[in-house]
Design an enzyme around this catalytic site. Structure first.
Site, PDB file in Angstrom:
ATOM      1  N   LYS A 149       0.868  -1.192   0.048  1.00 44.40           N
ATOM      2  CA  LYS A 149      -0.215   0.021   0.301  1.00 44.40           C
ATOM      3  C   LYS A 149       0.591   1.140  -0.100  1.00 44.40           C
ATOM      4  O   LYS A 149       2.029   1.398   0.972  1.00 44.40           O
ATOM      5  CB  LYS A 149      -0.829   0.545   1.256  1.00 44.40           C
ATOM      6  CG  LYS A 149      -1.433  -0.978   0.759  1.00 44.40           C
ATOM      7  CD  LYS A 149      -2.875  -1.369   0.335  1.00 44.40           C
ATOM      8  CE  LYS A 149      -3.915  -2.201   0.850  1.00 44.40           C
ATOM      9  NZ  LYS A 149      -5.522  -2.204  -0.194  1.00 44.40           N
ATOM     10  N   LYS A 245     -14.005  -7.569  -6.456  1.00 43.59           N
ATOM     11  CA  LYS A 245     -15.032  -8.004  -5.447  1.00 43.59           C
ATOM     12  C   LYS A 245     -16.010  -8.479  -5.218  1.00 43.59           C
ATOM     13  O   LYS A 245     -16.757  -7.598  -5.864  1.00 43.59           O
ATOM     14  CB  LYS A 245     -13.836  -7.405  -4.564  1.00 43.59           C
ATOM     15  CG  LYS A 245     -12.336  -6.656  -4.481  1.00 43.59           C
ATOM     16  CD  LYS A 245     -11.944  -5.857  -3.165  1.00 43.59           C
ATOM     17  CE  LYS A 245     -10.689  -5.040  -3.554  1.00 43.59           C
ATOM     18  NZ  LYS A 245     -10.669  -3.541  -2.663  1.00 43.59           N
TER      19      LYS A 245
END
Length: 326
Positions: A149, A245
């Site tokens: 990230k 997702k």
């Protein structure tokens, strides 16, 4: 007559999970269960504040669908009953599980697959101080793929430190909408130099029209910009891959249709997850078959998983047992 129940569960994380928008120390999930005679179907979903979801709202949506679900509502009817999101995901996956158990077959058979193969998942390195990210990468350097990230234009040092700590791992960078287009153009050649194979959602959703006609030296993947088939056309010409997702799509039913349309549009597939237990990952295993990138590491980020859970050896995830799901 079916009976519907829903509950909230909280699962502690092994380490704080930090992205550009904030941090959390536990996975807060909603589990829906649909019982019919001796059979029980379960689905797990994660309410996500980025999309305006709260646990209370998701439970209220499930409760609002109770009468239709208990009267025998199926997956096709559910698509019009609730919007895409966590509530529909929990119910859709529970219906898949219930249907498989009633039929005495595995859920992947219902999805048209003869078998389910193991998949290799990414492992996520949370946003943090450079040395902390490097240490996390060092501890997981044997994994085949790491996703780190980033949260700002000056995170190149973190990418370089992770690359040095895990020289053999394939690297994905996930900006979670934190960059500007100028940031991306400046960083992209450096990311290529560091061996980054993919950048996920560099720009804020709604601002990625700047990517039209941009020939990025590193492939780009849409995440927050893509939920269902409704957003797919806008991703073509801006991204090379899309991250599907179940919580965004509102369940496996829409996710499978979205994956087929994305393939037809020439886009590669990444299958991702929210931080959750094996019950949330199990349906996504069907979606992950043949995907270029699989990111189903949610259970690896918890202090403990539900039992039975998925069998994960290193980064290899085996198909779920019927006791878990499907």
């Amino acid at each position: 007559m079916a009976a519907l129940a829903a509950r909230v569960e909280r699962w502690p994380l092994a380490q704080p999970f930090v992205i550009s928008r904030g941090a959390k120390t536990q996975a807060e999930v909603v589990v829906a269960e649909i019982a019919e005679g001796p059979h029980r179907g379960r689905g797990e979903a994660v309410p996500y504040p980025r999309y305006g979801e709260t646990v209370e709202d998701v439970l209220a949506q499930i409760e609002g669908a109770r009468a239709r679900i208990e009267a025998g509502c199926g997956r096709a009817e559910l698509q019009g009953l609730l919007p895409a999101g966590a509530a529909r995901n929990a119910l859709d996956c529970a219906l898949w599980d219930l249907e498989a158990k009633r039929a005495g077959v595995r859920a992947w058979t219902l999805a048209g697959r003869a078998r389910l193969d193991p998949v290799k998942t990414c492992f996520t390195i949370s946003l943090g101080p450079v040395e902390a990210m490097a240490e996390a990468a060092r501890a997981n350097a044997r994994r085949p793929m790491l996703k780190l990230k980033i949260g700002a234009r000056d995170d190149l040092d973190a990418v370089a430190a992770v690359r040095e700590a895990a020289p053999r791992a394939r690297l994905i960078v996930d900006a979670n909408e934190a960059l500007t287009f100028d940031d991306l153009r400046r960083l992209a050649p450096e990311l290529v130099r560091l061996g980054v194979m993919l950048v996920e959602q560099p720009l804020p959703a709604g601002e990625d029209d700047a990517l039209e006609g941009y020939d990025s030296p590193v492939p780009l993947c849409a995440d927050e910009s893509l939920h269902t088939r409704a957003e797919l056309a806008a991703c073509v010409g801006r991204y090379g891959l899309v991250n599907i997702k179940l919580d965004k799509a509102g369940g496996l039913t829409e996710a499978l249709a979205l994956a087929a349309d994305a393939r037809a549009a020439g886009l590669g597939l990444m299958v991702g997850c929210m931080v959750a237990t094996s019950l949330a990952m199990a349906p996504a295993m069907i979606l992950a078959q043949g995907a270029e990138v699989v990111d189903l590491d949610g259970p690896l980020l918890l202090t403990r998983d539900r039992e039975p859970g998925l069998t994960i050896e290193g980064s290899m995830i085996a198909p779920p047992s019927s006791d878990l799901w499907g």
